[in-house]
Design a protein around this motif. Sequence first.
Motif, PDB file in Angstrom:
ATOM      1  N   GLN A  62       0.851  -1.199   0.000  1.00 51.94           N
ATOM      2  CA  GLN A  62       0.000   0.000   0.000  1.00 51.94           C
ATOM      3  C   GLN A  62       0.890   1.255   0.000  1.00 51.94           C
ATOM      4  N   VAL A  63       1.280   1.674  -1.181  1.00 52.62           N
ATOM      5  CA  VAL A  63       2.260   2.751  -1.301  1.00 52.62           C
ATOM      6  C   VAL A  63       1.744   3.866  -2.210  1.00 52.62           C
ATOM      7  N   LEU A  64       1.915   5.089  -1.752  1.00 59.33           N
ATOM      8  CA  LEU A  64       1.724   6.290  -2.561  1.00 59.33           C
ATOM      9  C   LEU A  64       3.079   6.958  -2.721  1.00 59.33           C
ATOM     10  N   LEU A  65       3.310   7.597  -3.862  1.00 57.72           N
ATOM     11  CA  LEU A  65       4.498   8.419  -4.050  1.00 57.72           C
ATOM     12  C   LEU A  65       4.058   9.857  -4.324  1.00 57.72           C
ATOM     13  N   THR A  66       4.799  10.802  -3.768  1.00 56.50           N
ATOM     14  CA  THR A  66       4.447  12.211  -3.922  1.00 56.50           C
ATOM     15  C   THR A  66       5.583  13.000  -4.533  1.00 56.50           C
ATOM     16  N   VAL A  83       0.219   8.389  -7.755  1.00 64.26           N
ATOM     17  CA  VAL A  83       1.152   9.500  -7.569  1.00 64.26           C
ATOM     18  C   VAL A  83       0.390  10.773  -7.220  1.00 64.26           C
ATOM     19  N   VAL A  84       0.885  11.443  -6.193  1.00 65.14           N
ATOM     20  CA  VAL A  84       0.304  12.668  -5.662  1.00 65.14           C
ATOM     21  C   VAL A  84       1.215  13.839  -6.010  1.00 65.14           C
ATOM     22  N   MET A  85       0.625  14.987  -6.308  1.00 69.16           N
ATOM     23  CA  MET A  85       1.411  16.212  -6.513  1.00 69.16           C
ATOM     24  C   MET A  85       1.282  17.101  -5.292  1.00 69.16           C
ATOM     25  N   ALA A 139      -1.437  21.974 -13.684  1.00 68.88           N
ATOM     26  CA  ALA A 139      -0.490  21.240 -14.522  1.00 68.88           C
ATOM     27  C   ALA A 139      -0.395  19.781 -14.085  1.00 68.88           C
ATOM     28  N   ALA A 140      -0.499  19.542 -12.780  1.00 73.02           N
ATOM     29  CA  ALA A 140      -0.417  18.174 -12.266  1.00 73.02           C
ATOM     30  C   ALA A 140      -1.610  17.345 -12.715  1.00 73.02           C
TER      31      ALA A 140
END
Length: 273
Positions: A162-166, A194-196, A225-226
């Motif tokens: 359970q991973v998010l990357l920002t 992926v989170v901005m 833009a994200a």
Amino acid sequence: MQAFLKTLFEKQTYNSKNFFLLAGPCVIESEAIVMEVAGSVSEICKKLGIPYVFKSSYRKANRTSANSFTGIGDEAALQLLKNAGTAFGIPTVTDIHAHEEAAMAAAYADILQIPAFLCRQTDLLEAAAKTGKIINVKKGQFLSGQAMKFAVEKINNAGNNQVLLTERGNSFGYTDLVVDYRNIPWMQAHGTPVVMDCTHSLQQPNQSSGVTGGNPQLIGTIAKAAIASGADGIFIETHPNPAVAKSDGANMLPLDQLENLLEQLVRIREALL
């Protein structure tokens, strides 16, 4: 939306085609601020059909100056975080800075967040992973999106998928950051949402005053833009009055400007589908 996120948002009614939002004040300052922001943002997100996670740090360990505000006390702050989640039926996220903090914070928060400067700390990533919580890892200002695969692998190898990357920008000289939007698809290629981070990517760190500066007037630009680049989620720190906020006031979006921005982002998202 991945299965673990559907479970995270199961208590909310939302448009599954929307991005999700992590938003709140930089640090827990008081019960009044926590409840005002969590309640206001929750109502906005219900109206717009956006799945929402309340964000606030229970403690700020990564401060430039030793005189900077760090928090109201760990247990008091974590309890306020949990209370906000319970009161409004929303999940919560907070930072941890050392491996021994993981289990403590996991008792109160739904998502544990790894600060950008600590994204390579193996013991921290493994301890966070072993709590079974969702882990949001901010990409280091010194790394490419491709290099974040190693952080994902460390968490996966510890038994947690359970991973998010920002994305939060890359260092540009000593006192500025720039955003490379290629990092959004590059990090999505690791199999993670992926989170901005639309606020910290506008920081102006390492000021001689010891207080980080920022360009909050450009939060909308970064966020739009994200979404256009395909980001799965948006991270925005917001406060009723950033001018008096006790941490990162120079980067936060005034709370009364959030709804208008989110309405624009929803329209951009709809146009892309």
